[in-house]
Design an enzyme around this catalytic site. Structure first.
Site, PDB file in Angstrom:
ATOM      1  N   HIS A 191       0.896  -1.256   0.166  1.00  0.00           N
ATOM      2  CA  HIS A 191      -0.018  -0.024   0.153  1.00  0.00           C
ATOM      3  C   HIS A 191       0.767   1.240   0.186  1.00  0.00           C
ATOM      4  O   HIS A 191       0.415   2.216  -0.464  1.00  0.00           O
ATOM      5  CB  HIS A 191      -0.946   0.103   1.158  1.00  0.00           C
ATOM      6  CG  HIS A 191      -1.857  -1.146   1.309  1.00  0.00           C
ATOM      7  ND1 HIS A 191      -1.809  -2.279   1.920  1.00  0.00           N
ATOM      8  CD2 HIS A 191      -3.354  -0.737   0.723  1.00  0.00           C
ATOM      9  CE1 HIS A 191      -2.959  -2.816   1.611  1.00  0.00           C
ATOM     10  NE2 HIS A 191      -3.675  -2.402   1.155  1.00  0.00           N
ATOM     11  N   ASP A 264      -4.563  -6.399  -7.586  1.00  0.00           N
ATOM     12  CA  ASP A 264      -4.676  -5.907  -6.329  1.00  0.00           C
ATOM     13  C   ASP A 264      -4.928  -4.252  -6.779  1.00  0.00           C
ATOM     14  O   ASP A 264      -4.747  -3.806  -8.042  1.00  0.00           O
ATOM     15  CB  ASP A 264      -3.354  -6.043  -5.496  1.00  0.00           C
ATOM     16  CG  ASP A 264      -4.073  -5.425  -3.986  1.00  0.00           C
ATOM     17  OD1 ASP A 264      -5.156  -5.065  -3.712  1.00  0.00           O
ATOM     18  OD2 ASP A 264      -3.226  -6.279  -3.116  1.00  0.00           O
TER      19      ASP A 264
END
Length: 536
Positions: A191, A264
């Site tokens: 992230h 993702d």
């Protein structure tokens, strides 16, 4: 709808799953469905109220797609269980997380609790779960996987993961195994940045890839990519999500996977910061991804969709590549969503206490999971002697850690077993003032239970200092219990007793309290290695 009568825009739209920011269809998601023929939606906490609201939202979104003459939507969520659960409501079962299930040593539990999860998700109109995590967590400094993994043993992860996939898909819920080819042995959160797994291909085959190979053998519907660099597979310094060597060469050709490959989220810094959203989407499709996930921002979502369209129009991506992806999408939607119907009346949702069969199973799993790692004569606690419980409160939200709106603290649970319990609540990252306050209170207790909580890669410094200060006080009984990552003992090796719970959810606090009081035995087996181990 079949491939032959779809426009380019319709085909590309089917290749995207996007999120939005409200409890009802807002302008963002309406625009994406009505103008861009979106293939799927992802829910986050921001979209979730009670189950009735979620069911209504799902029905409204499906109607928007149907009114466009488009295919039914995938409605997806990250409902992994344990500490990663977007739906937090008393009418939804608190399914244990992967490491809790791994600690039981019994894949049958993974199968049974996953059936419950699938039934409840389908009831609210969710037809795809971005789970299970098949990452083998063999790096104690991993800041993002941790308890989302079944453990550090590849065979254990493969076995439990296969059980979850089987349960989901038997019920009609698409499973999405993640994060291929493995995010477990990293020390960077994708992230926030780019991680690299440096192992050679032999080691990857023996460890990281093994759970995915088992998932493919079991017919998993979807595999989600990792934004992680694998030099042994891809010589360029690009993450697996953007690597043709990984997605096509390894996953499609070598492992013979013919299901859906989904990325993702491209807004994660590993892609957005280093490659850009539009270019990331194009590279992912070139690499072999069928579906692109862009979770949050409308401008990013439109940029990604338009970039793929322009890549086709310019000849950079062949329309045959798009057709191949959409053919797989149509096949899975036909299999899972062909009979999708909105019920005439809203579904009836029962509260947890009205589901005794589920309650019994989840209590059993929690008792089989709690793990006693170390005890130097500290257990059980004396029921007639006052106990101080120090409870760490999660006060900040991350992509994988969200504070529960409904919880039971250990103090709440222990009060049913011990005559007098005092609980002091501190931040999970306590400052010096908070530490001094706790130490002052603890001086008046002979029995102290320190609950630890590590969301990242190491026990927060404040919790470590607090533990050391407590040890200096020489209590008759001092016990530490980790309620997330089990590696906390590595930071406080001298603590005289240590238990692992893997999550701080209510069933596990009740089970921990029963163990502390000597009412139950801790039956869990540690699913990861600790560098410092006390005698059990």
């Amino acid at each position: 709808m079949d491939l032959s009568n779809m426009t380019l825009e319709q085909k590309i739209g089917q290749m995207f799953i996007c999120g939005f920011h409200s409890l009802v269809p807002d302008d963002q998601i309406k625009k994406l469905i009505q103008e861009y023929h979106l293939g799927g939606v992802i829910y986050f906490r921001r979209n979730i109220g009670d189950p009735e609201q979620v069911a209504g939202l799902s029905a409204s979104l499906q109607k928007l797609a149907a009114d466009q003459g488009d295919l039914p939507l995938w409605i997806a969520i990250d409902q992994e269980g344990g500490m990663v659960a977007r739906i937090d409501h008393k009418k939804m079962s608190r399914i244990p997380g992967n490491m809790s299930l791994g600690a039981t040593g019994n894949p049958a539990y993974s199968y049974e609790v996953s059936k419950i999860s699938a039934e409840e998700l389908l009831q609210v109109g969710i037809n795809m779960n971005f789970a299970p995590c098949l990452d083998v967590n063999n790096n104690p400094h991993n800041p993002v996987i941790g308890v989302r993994s079944f453990g550090e043993d590849a065979d254990r992860v493969a076995e439990h993961g296969a059980a979850v996939i089987k349960a989901f898909q038997e019920k009609g819920l698409s499973a999405a195994a993640k994060h291929f080819p493995g995010h477990g042995d990293t020390n960077v959160d994708s992230h926030m940045g780019l991680a690299t797994v440096e192992h050679n291909l032999d080691r990857l085959q023996q460890v990281e890839l093994k759970p995915f190979i088992e998932a493919i053998r079991g017919g998993v519907d979807v595999i989600m990519t990792a934004h992680v660099i694998f030099p042994a597979i891809e010589p360029e310094r690009i993450p697996a999500t953007l690597s043709r060597s990984v997605l096509t060469g390894l996953l499609r050709e070598d492992l013979a996977y013919d299901g859906i490959i989904v990325t993702d989220c491209l807004e994660m810094h590993a892609i957005a910061k280093f490659f850009g959203i539009g270019e990331g989407a194009v590279k992912a499709v070139e690499a072999g991804a069928d579906v692109v996930l862009v979770s949050h921002t409308l401008s990013d979502q439109i940029e990604a969709i338009e970039a793929v369209k322009q890549a086709v129009l310019s000849g950079r991506i062949s329309e045959k590549t798009i057709d191949n992806a959409v053919a797989r999408i149509l096949a899975l939607k036909s299999k899972r969503l062909a009979n999708l119907k909105t019920p005439d009346e809203p579904p009836v949702f029962r509260e947890r206490h009205e589901k005794p069969e589920v309650d019994r199973l989840l209590k059993e799993v929690s008792l089989k999971s709690v793990t006693l790692v170390k005890d130097q004569g500290q257990l059980p606690l004396q029921p007639e002697t006052p106990v101080l419980v120090i409870w760490p409160e999660l006060r900040s939200e991350t992509q994988v850690d969200e504070p529960w709106t409904e919880f039971v603290t250990l103090g709440d649970a222990l009060s049913g077993h011990v005559e007098q319990v005092q609980e002091i609540v501190v931040s999970a990252e306590p400052d010096e003032e908070a530490i001094e306050r706790v130490i002052s209170v603890a001086a008046g207790f002979s029995q102290v239970v320190l609950v630890t909580y590590t969301a990242g890669s190491a026990l927060p410094e404040g919790q470590r200092v607090l533990a050391e200060r407590l040890m200096e006080q020489k209590h008759d009984k001092l016990v530490a219990a980790s309620t997330r990552n089990p590696y906390d003992l590595n930071e406080i090796p001298s603590i005289p007793a240590y238990l692992c719970c893997y999550e701080n959810t209510p069933y596990f606090m009740e089970a921990l309290a029963a163990v502390l009081a000597g009412k139950n035995k801790a039956e869990g087996k540690l699913p990861v290695s600790l560098s410092v181990l006390g005698a059990v």
